[in-house]
Design an enzyme around this catalytic site. Structure first.
Site, PDB file in Angstrom:
ATOM      1  N   GLU A  33      33.193-113.594 -47.872  1.00  0.00           N
ATOM      2  CA  GLU A  33      33.285-112.322 -46.516  1.00  0.00           C
ATOM      3  C   GLU A  33      34.852-112.759 -46.048  1.00  0.00           C
ATOM      4  O   GLU A  33      35.743-111.047 -46.292  1.00  0.00           O
ATOM      5  CB  GLU A  33      32.513-111.781 -45.891  1.00  0.00           C
ATOM      6  CG  GLU A  33      32.855-111.145 -44.198  1.00  0.00           C
ATOM      7  CD  GLU A  33      32.388-110.094 -44.958  1.00  0.00           C
ATOM      8  OE1 GLU A  33      33.175-109.166 -44.376  1.00  0.00           O
ATOM      9  OE2 GLU A  33      31.931-109.604 -46.462  1.00  0.00           O
TER      10      GLU A  33
ATOM     11  N   HIS B  87      28.386-105.841 -63.682  1.00  0.00           N
ATOM     12  CA  HIS B  87      28.393-104.934 -64.491  1.00  0.00           C
ATOM     13  C   HIS B  87      28.744-103.419 -63.214  1.00  0.00           C
ATOM     14  O   HIS B  87      29.322-102.817 -63.459  1.00  0.00           O
ATOM     15  CB  HIS B  87      26.201-105.113 -64.169  1.00  0.00           C
ATOM     16  CG  HIS B  87      25.870-104.208 -64.214  1.00  0.00           C
ATOM     17  ND1 HIS B  87      25.924-102.836 -65.624  1.00  0.00           N
ATOM     18  CD2 HIS B  87      24.772-103.125 -63.200  1.00  0.00           C
ATOM     19  CE1 HIS B  87      24.991-101.507 -65.644  1.00  0.00           C
ATOM     20  NE2 HIS B  87      23.671-102.260 -64.370  1.00  0.00           N
TER      21      HIS B  87
END
Length: 326
Positions: free
Chosen positions: A73, A299
């Site tokens: 993060e 993707h």
């Protein structure tokens, strides 16, 4: 002008990296790796020393520190913050060259993206915020690409008027499908159907549109999703159906543009077609291979590049419209 061009090019590369890092952070379930913002457990970096870890746990007793997720993060935040500074620099340089429209949009968008990043944490991964953050990142990349093309103008290509008119509905189809993909990911619905071609047997009896597209307000935590299995399967099915529609619509448009254009437009049309086929293949692989991390990140990344290329096509089609259309 040369410095501005370098700044825009660097920002495009960095935006792509931030998109990759964002997808990796989400797919490793690290979106709440740091439960506060902009720091991490009250520190500017992930706590590592024993007494810092003790302080972190005292601040957030319900959120045990998982260092690998916290670092995922925070690395994403560091790169995103650097990107914000680069876009601020683009805006300041653009004032000198009197090119302020797109830079102003970029600066506004990156500030809003920062706010969405904050709300992603403070609202505990609310699906609307997570999806909006994804769409904002893709939009930022597309606007940066538009600015790059403004600074590096290509020759105008003569094309049919109909291709200009069809661009907007084609872009709308692609944007809707990307939003569906973001909604699927934000609601942890990517593995709700693991059979082809649509879903598990009896899926038509399980459709639950009311819950699938509800805003789901009022929950304290949205990590790992709050929808029922039937609602998640409904979202997933709609994303699959949307993928087929998008494949047909965008491929038909790209082929038509490739056949009737030349120069940079022809190359861009080919790029869109290639990216579209790759994206569809990656989507199939996500189902067959049960969402492998590398494939899922790809993707997401290919989708960002697909919309960027299509937006650039739209820009090229609408340049010098008085002389460019047959």
């Amino acid at each position: 002008m040369k410095a501005l061009k370098h700044l825009v090019t660097s920002s495009i590369v960095l935006t792509m990296l931030v998109i990759l890092l964002g997808a990796y952070t989400r797919l490793t379930d690290a979106g709440l790796g740091c439960p506060d913002w902009p720091g991490c457990y009250g520190f500017l970096k992930v706590p590592q020393q024993a007494h810092h870890i003790e302080q972190a746990q005292a601040l957030y007793p319900d959120r045990p520190l998982e260092s690998h997720k916290a670092w995922n993060e925070m690395i994403h935040r560091y790169f995103a913050g650097t990107l914000g500074l680069l876009i601020l620099a683009i805006f300041l340089f653009s004032l000198k060259h009197k090119r302020v429209v797109l830079p102003s949009l970029l600066l506004t968008l990156v500030v809003f993206q920062a706010a969405l990043g904050m709300w992603t944490v403070t609202l505990a991964l609310h699906p609307v915020i997570v999806m909006g953050h994804l769409l904002g990142g893709f939009t930022l990349l597309s606007l940066l690409a538009l600015y790059w093309w403004q600074l590096h103008p290509a020759p105008v290509t003569v094309v049919k008027q109909s291709l200009k008119l069809l661009f907007w509905p084609v872009l709308l189809v692609l944007a809707a499908q990307i939003a569906l993909g973001g909604w699927t990911a934000a609601n942890y619905a990517a593995l709700s159907c693991i059979q082809l071609p649509v879903c598990e047997p009896g899926w038509t009896n399980q459709l639950n549109f009311d819950e699938a597209f509800s805003l789901h307000l009022g929950y304290d935590n949205y990590e790992y999703g709050v929808m029922s299995q039937s609602a998640r399967a409904t979202v997933h099915v709609m994303h699959r159906i949307g993928a087929v529609i998008t494949l047909v619509v965008v491929a038909a448009y790209a082929i038509a543009l490739w056949r009737s254009s030349s120069g940079v437009l022809k190359k861009l049309a080919f790029a869109v077609l290639a990216l579209l086929l790759l994206q569809f293949s990656l989507g199939l692989a996500n189902v067959v291979l049960h969402l492998p991390l590398g494939n899922a990140v790809a993707h997401n990344f290919v989708a960002a590049n697909l919309v960027m290329c299509l937006v650039v096509i739209g820009y090229q089609l609408h340049r010098n419209k008085e002389s460019a259309y047959a």
